[in-house]
Scaffold this motif. Structure first.
Motif, PDB file in Angstrom:
ATOM      1  N   MET A  14       0.880  -1.595   0.018  1.00 15.80           N
ATOM      2  CA  MET A  14       0.318  -0.058   0.236  1.00 15.80           C
ATOM      3  C   MET A  14       1.036   1.316  -0.230  1.00 15.80           C
ATOM      4  O   MET A  14       0.542   1.975  -0.605  1.00 15.80           O
ATOM      5  CB  MET A  14      -0.644  -0.470   1.383  1.00 15.80           C
ATOM      6  N   LYS A  16       3.493   1.572  -1.135  1.00 13.14           N
ATOM      7  CA  LYS A  16       4.231   1.610  -2.476  1.00 13.14           C
ATOM      8  C   LYS A  16       3.449   2.135  -3.261  1.00 13.14           C
ATOM      9  O   LYS A  16       3.531   3.007  -4.479  1.00 13.14           O
ATOM     10  CB  LYS A  16       4.885   0.685  -2.904  1.00 13.14           C
ATOM     11  N   GLU A  17       1.897   1.932  -3.326  1.00  9.59           N
ATOM     12  CA  GLU A  17       1.097   2.106  -4.461  1.00  9.59           C
ATOM     13  C   GLU A  17       0.794   3.895  -3.742  1.00  9.59           C
ATOM     14  O   GLU A  17       0.362   4.427  -4.873  1.00  9.59           O
ATOM     15  CB  GLU A  17      -0.126   1.687  -4.546  1.00  9.59           C
ATOM     16  N   THR A  20       3.306   5.580  -5.422  1.00 13.65           N
ATOM     17  CA  THR A  20       3.285   5.522  -6.930  1.00 13.65           C
ATOM     18  C   THR A  20       2.579   6.878  -7.332  1.00 13.65           C
ATOM     19  O   THR A  20       3.105   8.081  -7.916  1.00 13.65           O
ATOM     20  CB  THR A  20       3.108   4.614  -7.779  1.00 13.65           C
ATOM     21  N   MET A  27      -6.546   6.040  -2.473  1.00 12.76           N
ATOM     22  CA  MET A  27      -5.777   4.528  -1.809  1.00 12.76           C
ATOM     23  C   MET A  27      -6.835   4.401  -0.020  1.00 12.76           C
ATOM     24  O   MET A  27      -6.795   2.500  -0.424  1.00 12.76           O
ATOM     25  CB  MET A  27      -4.489   4.986  -1.556  1.00 12.76           C
TER      26      MET A  27
END
Length: 55
Positions: A14, A16-17, A20, A27
């Motif tokens: 999460m 890392k998401e 990006t 998120m």
């Protein structure tokens, strides 16, 4: 102490998401996590890589 319903691998994923292109509020809604929880996780797990296991 309550156990998290997310594994460390999921938490790091999460983070890392969010790094990006996905905005943090979006998120958090997608995964059902509060923003304050996300920021606590980020301070704890930032810099870690998600572990991938091949079974």
């Amino acid at each position: 102490m309550r156990k998290s319903k997310f594994t460390e691998t999921q938490i790091v994923g999460m983070i890392k998401e969010a790094e990006t292109s996905v905005p943090v509020p979006e998120m958090c809604r997608k995964h059902g996590v509060g923003q304050s929880t996300f920021y606590k996780w980020r301070s704890k797990y930032d810099g870690m890589e998600p572990m991938m296991f091949n079974a």
